[in-house]
Motif scaffolding. Structure first.
Motif, PDB file in Angstrom:
ATOM      1  N   VAL A 170      27.965  69.550 120.017  1.00 32.93           N
ATOM      2  CA  VAL A 170      29.411  69.579 119.153  1.00 32.93           C
ATOM      3  C   VAL A 170      28.356  70.197 117.845  1.00 32.93           C
ATOM      4  N   ALA A 171      28.627  71.543 117.777  1.00 33.73           N
ATOM      5  CA  ALA A 171      28.322  71.948 116.836  1.00 33.73           C
ATOM      6  C   ALA A 171      29.690  72.708 115.316  1.00 33.73           C
ATOM      7  N   GLY A 172      29.608  73.086 114.871  1.00 34.69           N
ATOM      8  CA  GLY A 172      30.252  73.618 113.595  1.00 34.69           C
ATOM      9  C   GLY A 172      29.881  74.409 112.747  1.00 34.69           C
ATOM     10  N   CYS A 173      30.095  75.229 112.267  1.00 35.55           N
ATOM     11  CA  CYS A 173      30.505  76.179 110.893  1.00 35.55           C
ATOM     12  C   CYS A 173      31.058  76.832 110.591  1.00 35.55           C
ATOM     13  N   SER A 174      31.171  77.341 109.169  1.00 34.58           N
ATOM     14  CA  SER A 174      31.687  78.295 108.850  1.00 34.58           C
ATOM     15  C   SER A 174      31.131  79.535 108.078  1.00 34.58           C
ATOM     16  N   ALA A 175      31.444  80.434 108.351  1.00 33.78           N
ATOM     17  CA  ALA A 175      30.701  82.010 107.073  1.00 33.78           C
ATOM     18  C   ALA A 175      32.218  82.741 107.700  1.00 33.78           C
ATOM     19  N   LYS A 176      32.074  83.802 106.184  1.00 37.32           N
ATOM     20  CA  LYS A 176      32.782  84.541 106.082  1.00 37.32           C
ATOM     21  C   LYS A 176      34.403  84.569 106.658  1.00 37.32           C
ATOM     22  N   GLY A 177      34.822  83.168 105.871  1.00 40.29           N
ATOM     23  CA  GLY A 177      35.991  82.708 105.734  1.00 40.29           C
ATOM     24  C   GLY A 177      36.948  82.305 107.279  1.00 40.29           C
ATOM     25  N   ARG A 178      35.744  82.078 107.783  1.00 37.01           N
ATOM     26  CA  ARG A 178      35.890  81.330 109.342  1.00 37.01           C
ATOM     27  C   ARG A 178      35.305  80.172 109.394  1.00 37.01           C
ATOM     28  N   MET A 179      35.602  79.103 110.513  1.00 33.68           N
ATOM     29  CA  MET A 179      35.103  78.268 111.199  1.00 33.68           C
ATOM     30  C   MET A 179      35.276  78.395 112.936  1.00 33.68           C
ATOM     31  N   VAL A 180      33.908  77.766 113.074  1.00 31.89           N
ATOM     32  CA  VAL A 180      33.708  77.597 114.761  1.00 31.89           C
ATOM     33  C   VAL A 180      33.368  76.421 114.971  1.00 31.89           C
ATOM     34  N   VAL A 181      33.921  75.788 116.696  1.00 26.21           N
ATOM     35  CA  VAL A 181      33.546  74.539 116.833  1.00 26.21           C
ATOM     36  C   VAL A 181      33.016  74.934 117.990  1.00 26.21           C
ATOM     37  N   MET A 182      32.325  74.318 118.240  1.00 28.58           N
ATOM     38  CA  MET A 182      31.424  74.823 120.065  1.00 28.58           C
ATOM     39  C   MET A 182      30.852  73.493 119.876  1.00 28.58           C
TER      40      MET A 182
END
Length: 568
Positions: free
Chosen positions: A121-133
């Motif tokens: 489970v990974a998470g990051c934030s870039a350019k105003g968007r959150m991504v959870v994989m």
């Protein structure tokens, strides 16, 4: 023939399906929603990385119908909370990490477990968007699946941590269960070069354990151990010598991680302070004044041999760091301080003494029962400490008493003189006057408290005397003697008071530039001169009989002849 062909085709199909299953099934992770599938849906397979993208809390990525964590009819505005609750069963830290990602954009990677299978489970934030994989963490080759942006963020964070460890200045290294160094930062590598005397050389693995037996047994995390290393001196100068460190350790898996913080300046400061204290101690050892220093807890931390002599307390008792109250109690028991009238007042005086010592205003003379006198002074020191100084002033007090007794004796002798006498110092200030002088000129008692100078006294004399040429010449001679301009060191004259009494005035220069002035009744026999002189404020009418006649004769014949000047 057809049956054989059918068997061959059937066998080949089964073999192909088996091969496909062998290649496909190891990468699949089964997730059953609820025990026994309590929502009525069949088990769902996670066969690839799932990506959930949110913009301002709204799910913008599509939802797979076979998604293992979100159902197709999930509200996209509340999808982040549903996903958080669904992933909470994989790892206990996931809710917190997802919350930190939503609030501060902190990236993370965690590996959770569902049975024997591992999920990444990974998470990051870039350019105003959150991504959870979310996806399988293990494949047949033993490699973990990580998203590229997450991998880059992890690598950047790793570089930042590495630079931070190098900039800290502390040597950090990790050892395995056998005690071998398996990792070290740049400070530890530089320390190896300094110890070996090969600055700039490349590290050769395995790295040596610099501190060796100094860290065995290992230091406790909350109790650093002071260790030292000898540095090789490769060139002239103060580079060689001993390096000092405080070493701490923590457990890391099967091994240990050590951190050695340099404390060379601290050790140098401690050494300088110790040398300074030793120097002070040697200096204090030769002082005749007893010194006692109490720290902020009011415990005796420093004393000199003179204190042992003056207090008569045994050195063992003083070395036991007694408290201030106990120290003073011991002095009282040995009669080395004034005996208090009552014990309560004694305790109150101790508190008052301590408070005044903190302000630097305590100073007192203790008269001991045995006749000895001690001057006690209290002075504040930094960090709340208080210093007391005990000085034996018995000789000084005895000398002062003797001197005061002699002064009283001399004053009594001078007061017993029949004539009026006064002495003026070189600056013109009156320093001595006997009782007859004070009675003659009617000086009040409070006049002794203020300075009186010769011009003021002469003005009083002139006002009480009849004017005459002899008197005028006398006043001038006195001024010249006071200014050290007179050729004659002594002046004699006869003065007539306004009450018609006659006085013989004699003025003589004495040692130190002082002037002695004497007033005696003119022509009186010794028995008459022993009588006290009357005040100048007596009746102003001329006395009948011989007194008036003597006054008239004195005015007629003028001043008495002066004594011949002494031969030089």
């Amino acid at each position: 023939m057809q049956a054989d062909l059918f068997d061959v085709v059937l066998f080949g199909g089964i073999s192909l399906l088996s091969a496909l299953a062998a290649l496909w099934l190891p990468g699949l992770i089964w997730r059953r929603v609820g025990p026994g599938g309590n929502d009525g849906r069949p088990p769902v397979l996670i066969d690839a990385m799932r990506r959930y993208e949110f913009h301002e809390g709204y799910l913008v990525s599509p939802i797979d119908p076979n998604d293992a964590f979100l159902s197709p009819d999930t509200d996209r505005g509340a999808a982040f909370g549903d996903l958080t609750r669904a992933l909470a069963m994989l790892h206990a830290d996931l809710p917190g990490r997802l919350g930190a990602l939503a609030r501060r954009g902190e990236a993370f990677v965690l590996t959770g477990r569902f049975g024997v299978d591992a999920l990444s489970v990974a998470g990051c934030s870039a350019k105003g968007r959150m991504v959870v994989m979310v996806g399988p963490a293990e494949v047949g080759t033993g490699r973990e699946i990580v998203d590229v942006p997450v991998l880059r963020a992890i690598q950047a964070e790793s570089e930042d941590l590495r630079h931070a460890l190098d900039l800290g200045g502390a040597a950090i290294w990790t050892v395995d269960a056998e005690g071998r160094v398996i990792w070290a930062n740049a400070a530890y590598l530089a320390l190896i070069d300094r110890v070996a005397g090969r600055a700039g050389a490349e590290a050769v693995w395995p790295l040596p354990a610099l501190f060796g037996a100094q860290v065995h047994p290992r230091p406790e995390p909350d109790n650093p151990r002071r260790c030292s290393l000898s540095v090789a001196q490769t060139e002239p100068g103060p580079e060689g010598g001993t390096l000092w460190f405080e070493v701490t350790t923590i457990e890391r898996g099967d091994g240990l991680m050590f951190c050695a913080a340099p404390i060379d300046r601290l050790v140098a400061a401690e050494t300088a302070l110790r040398n300074f204290v030793q120097t002070l101690s040697k200096t204090f050892a030769h002082l005749p004044i007893g010194l006692a220093i109490f720290d902020k807890r009011r415990e005796l931390v420093l004393f000199n041999p003179a204190l042992v002599t003056l207090s008569t307390l045994p050195p063992q008792a003083l070395a036991g760091r007694p408290r201030l109250v106990d120290f003073l109690d011991a002095l009282r028991d040995r009669k080395r301080m004034p005996e208090p009238k009552d014990y309560k007042g004694w305790r109150d005086s101790i508190a008052h003494l301590e408070a005044r010592a903190e302000q630097g205003t305590y100073e007192d003379v203790w008269a001991l029962p045995g006749g000895q006198s001690l001057r006690v002074m209290g002075r504040p020191h930094p960090d709340g400490a208080v210093a007391f100084m005990f000085e034996d002033i018995t000789a000084e007090v005895t000398l002062t008493q003797q001197f005061r007794g002699e002064l009283e004796l001399h004053r009594a002798v001078i007061d017993a003189q029949p004539g009026a006498m006064a002495v003026f110092a070189g600056d013109g200030r009156r320093v001595l006057a006997n009782r007859a002088y004070r009675q003659l000129w009617r000086l009040p008692e409070e006049a002794e408290a203020r300075p009186v100078f010769l011009p003021e006294a002469m003005a009083r004399w002139q006002a009480a005397c009849l004017p005459s040429a002899a008197a005028s010449a006398c006043w001038g001679d006195i001024r010249r003697i006071a200014e050290r301009k007179a050729a004659e060191p002594e002046v004699r004259a006869r003065l007539v008071l306004r009450d018609r009494r006659c006085l013989d005035l004699s003025v003589a220069a004495i040692a130190g530039g002082a002037i002695m002035v004497r007033f005696e009744p003119e022509g009186a026999p010794a028995c008459d001169r022993a009588q006290p002189l009357r005040s100048v404020d007596a009746e102003m009418a001329p006395a009948p009989g011989r007194g008036a006649q003597q006054a008239q004769e004195a005015v007629t014949r003028g001043p008495a002849p002066r004594a011949p000047a002494p031969q030089r």
